[in-house]
Design an enzyme around this catalytic site. Structure first.
Site, PDB file in Angstrom:
ATOM      1  CG  ASP A   1      -4.033   0.255  -6.965  1.00 24.64           C
ATOM      2  OD1 ASP A   1      -4.944   0.616  -7.717  1.00 24.64           O
ATOM      3  OD2 ASP A   1      -3.959  -0.902  -6.478  1.00 24.64           O
TER       4      ASP A   1
HETATM    5  C1  GLC Z   1      -5.687  -3.630  -7.707  1.00 23.32           C
HETATM    6  C2  GLC Z   1      -6.674  -2.507  -7.836  1.00 23.32           C
HETATM    7  C3  GLC Z   1      -7.173  -1.980  -6.525  1.00 23.32           C
HETATM    8  C4  GLC Z   1      -7.248  -3.112  -5.517  1.00 23.32           C
HETATM    9  C5  GLC Z   1      -5.829  -3.573  -5.239  1.00 23.32           C
HETATM   10  C6  GLC Z   1      -5.776  -4.741  -4.249  1.00 23.32           C
HETATM   11  O1  GLC Z   1      -4.727  -3.597  -8.687  1.00 23.32           O
HETATM   12  O2  GLC Z   1      -6.319  -1.413  -8.655  1.00 23.32           O
HETATM   13  O3  GLC Z   1      -8.444  -1.369  -6.764  1.00 23.32           O
HETATM   14  O4  GLC Z   1      -7.866  -2.668  -4.317  1.00 23.32           O
HETATM   15  O5  GLC Z   1      -5.145  -3.933  -6.426  1.00 23.32           O
HETATM   16  O6  GLC Z   1      -6.370  -5.881  -4.810  1.00 23.32           O
END
Ligand code: GLC
Length: 753
Positions: free
Chosen positions: A291
């Site tokens: 993430d």
């Molecule tokens: C965010 C989220 C994740 C998302 C990613 C890209 O912080 O936790 O769910 O897909 O970043 O935007």
């Protein structure tokens, strides 16, 4: 016409083996191509494939001039970036792809990811809302259309479905999931993966899906986002992991790990989750993306000493791609050269990433998702809008309807439409709103004005102060602007019925939006009570991204409609339900607490050793509140009524199956749909089991007076569970089967199996 069975069977066998041959030969071709490519790659180019950046400049404009963006720009040109997220639109995607393909040594295409969570340009209900439809076909179709619009915009990968189970409405991200139950969560995960990925990933209208956040993110302590998750093996295996396992079995191409630590180990650095379980026991052949910055966050977690150590831990633990922490591109090559990371790990990660790119057809043609004509044709298609409206209607849950105040008459009514969300065109789009243009939702006012037979007087009443985007923190304003209240009260006095539209703004839910008090934000409660004082004939329409605490409304307001954040067609769906053109059929997938002190609150709880009420205090209860939720899991009313009868359970040790039959009757005077729910209870086992567990459901439409026999077939696996060693076990014994229209009302049958 004479049917020759043997010719038919022969044809079937030929088709089966030709498909098998085709898939095996595809796999062989892909394997050969990718292994050949990996052999040509330098270590830096391999690491580059494991590096993902968020779009950082206007790709169709001049090269960026700030250092950080210029550095990323140069790295794309030199083949040191494998994926980019947040680029959208064919023009931008093509320009970014050309940067990589035309300038890097091997011309390896980028994979473009985006958060297509509930629609891309046509926005559908937030996932928590669509799960309340219990309509798996409609949910799959919603993902199908989202993939069609996103792929037409050049994208090939969505960071969805989010399959985190959660029992805590304080956590703002419950809006992204399918609620508190692992069985329903698993079925929804499968439907969404199928909808996004279709049957041919190389087709221009399918995209790779991503099961996230692996794992236990929804169990953040106290519902505070990014907080610690510390849970037992039984909860991990029986509640949290099933939807992930279902997504993996459904062929999801990617996983995303989670920010939280799980039992002391950040998920990003947890080899048990990502290697032993996901890539080992479950045989997952896709890739895991971290993430956003979660590799770097292992440092503040107190799990990694520095970026070098974080990169080493993450790659050893099975994180294949680094989203926005830069540690892979900075440190992995040196770690390999210093003998601290085995090149095998790099090659495995790169192979996984390149295989998904191959399956997407990006090596055949890096631009086959980039067609401006198709982008225009496939965006805002009529059938996509129709599907969004259909799902929005099905997601609405009727929570209360005393004296059948609903549906409203379609003419000669004088309606006061009041509330800060009544004329809102932005909030209904919710958070994680894809690439939608702001303020494009149909408002409740617009939806109701389509019904010309009534007079609708609108008044906002109070404001709802939020930040400009779902990521900007609203400044903590104590709402003090009451000027609109008097006008609203005056209108309410003059009208026969009040439709009060209150709740959370779309930007008050999702990531980073945890709340400790789950009331109606701002001055809405005060507005509701003042309106009630002058007109008790109120229909409350709630628009929210999580269960709210609304005991006063439940006690006083005669009709309450849960309308979530329903997306582009919000106002049309709500008006259709208020006027009875659609009979509400939604059922809650997350319990609504009576107050925050009950949280975590969920239907599939354990019985405890002191469950039975007593005159003394020595039983499991609160001295100041009931144990029960305000509205339970699986609950939802209809404009008609359904009765259940003739429950019959036949268990067979020969077939090792249990057949459950029940008759459902529409005992009211309107067509309606009922979600027939099947629960079991294992009365005693080697680890305690919940008082009930959802194991099946079927949504049926019945005309007034119509009956239907519903049959469920349960197998040994439906009665099995994971023990505290993570082993899936079946223990014969006494079971209850319960069938009904919610987790609180059912017919029960007890038996030995
Ligand atoms: C965010 C989220 C994740 C998302 C990613 C890209 O912080 O936790 O769910 O897909 O970043 O935007």
């Amino acid at each position: 016409m004479y049917f020759n069975k043997s010719i038919f069977q022969t044809k079937l066998i030929i088709i089966f083996f030709s498909l098998l041959y085709a898939s095996v030969s595809f796999a062989k071709d892909s394997e050969k191509f990718i292994n050949g490519l990996i052999q040509k790659m330098t270590l830096e180019e391999k690491v580059g494939q494991m590096n993902q950046y968020s779009s950082f400049f206007d790709v169709t404009g001049p090269p960026p001039n700030d250092d950080n963006a210029k550095h990323k720009y140069d790295q794309i040109r030199s083949g040191l970036v494998g994926s980019v997220l947040n680029v959208k639109g064919v023009k931008e995607v093509r320009a970014m792809q050309e940067l990589a393909v035309n300038n890097s040594r091997l011309g390896i295409p980028l994979i473009f990811g985006f958060d297509v969570i509930h629609g891309y340009k046509t926005i559908t209900p937030i996932p928590l809302a669509e799960s309340a439809s219990w309509d798996l076909k409609a949910i799959e179709l919603s993902a199908r259309f989202a993939a069609t619009e996103a792929s037409a915009a050049g994208l090939n990968w969505t960071f969805a479905p989010m399959v985190d189970i959660s029992r805590d409405a304080r956590w703002g991200r419950v809006m992204e999931g399918a609620g508190e139950d692992p069985y329903l969560g698993s079925q929804v995960a499968i439907a969404r993966v199928k909808g996004f990925q279709g049957t041919d990933l190389s087709a221009t209208n399918t995209i790779a899906a991503c099961a996230k956040h692996f794992a236990a993110y929804g169990f953040a302590e106290a519902g505070r986002d990014y907080n610690t998750a510390d849970i037992g093996t039984s909860t991990l295996h029986n509640i949290i992991l099933p939807p992930f396992k279902a997504a993996a079995k459904a062929g999801v191409k990617t996983f995303m790990n989670s920010f939280n630590e799980l039992n002391g180990i950040p998920a990003t650095g947890d080899p048990y989750l990502q290697r032993e379980l996901l890539k080992g026991a479950w045989g997952f052949s896709g890739f895991v993306v971290s993430d956003w910055g979660s590799i770097d966050q292992m440092i503040p977690h107190g799990f990694a000493e520095d970026g070098v150590h974080a990169a080493k831990i993450a790659v050893h633990s099975g994180s294949d791609m680094d989203m926005e922490s830069y540690h892979y591109v900075k440190h992995l090559a040196n770690l390999v050269n210093d003998g601290k990371v085995d090149i095998q790990l790099i090659d495995d990660a790169v192979k996984r990433i390149l295989t998904v790119k191959y399956e997407l057809g990006l090596f055949d043609d890096p631009y086959h998702y980039c067609n401006e004509k198709r982008e225009k044709e496939l965006t805002f298609q009529e059938d996509c809008t129709a599907a969004a409206l259909d799902l929005a209607k099905k997601s609405i849950v009727l929570l209360k309807n005393d004296n059948n105040i609903l549906p409203l008459a379609k003419k000669n009514l004088h309606i006061a439409l009041i509330g800060p969300l009544a004329n809102e065109k932005n909030s209904p789009l919710g958070s994680w709103r894809g690439a939608v243009d702001a303020n494009t939702a149909i408002s409740v006012l617009e939806g109701m004005e389509e019904y010309k037979g009534n007079k609708v007087n609108y008044s906002k009443g109070v404001d709802l102060t939020v930040g400009e985007t779902s990521f900007i923190r609203e400044i903590n304003i104590n709402e003090t602007v009451r000027t609109g209240m008097d006008g609203a009260i005056e209108i309410a006095k003059k009208c026969g019925v009040v439709v009060l539209v209150l709740g959370e703004h779309g930007f008050q839910t999702a990531e980073g939006r945890s709340r400790t008090v789950l009331d109606l934000p701002g001055l809405q409660q005060e507005l509701m009570e003042k309106i009630y004082a002058v007109n008790k004939n109120i229909v409350l329409v709630l628009m929210n991204g999580r269960p709210l605490v609304i005991p006063w409304a439940d006690e006083h307001i005669p009709a309450i409609v849960e309308a979530w954040h329903l997306g582009s067609q919000s106002g049309n769906a709500i008006a259709s339900v208020l006027y009875g053109d659609y009979n509400p059929s939604g059922k809650l997938t997350m319990s609504f607490p009576r107050n925050e002190g009950q949280i975590p609150i969920y239907y599939n709880h354990k019985n405890t050793g002191r469950p039975d009420p007593s005159d003394m205090v020595f039983w499991s209860h609160y001295s100041d509140e009931s144990n029960d939720p305000l509205y339970p899991f699986g609950y939802g009313l209809s404009y008609t009524s359904f009765t259940y009868s003739d429950l019959d359970v036949q268990s067979s040790n020969e077939t090792n199956q249990v057949t459950v039959r029940v008759t459902v009757t529409n005992s009211g005077d309107k067509f309606g749909e009922e979600v027939v729910q099947l629960y079991i209870r294992d009365l005693f086992a080697s680890i305690t089991r919940p008082v009930k567990e959802l194991k099946g459901f079927e949504k049926v439409g019945l005309e007034p007076g119509q009956q239907k026999d519903i049959t469920f077939v349960l197998r040994e696996a439906d009665f099995s569970f994971y023990d505290n060693r993570g082993r899936f076990v079946f223990e014969p014994g006494e079971f209850d089967v319960m069938v009904g229209g919610s987790s609180k009302e059912w017919l029960k049958y007890s038996f030995e199996f």
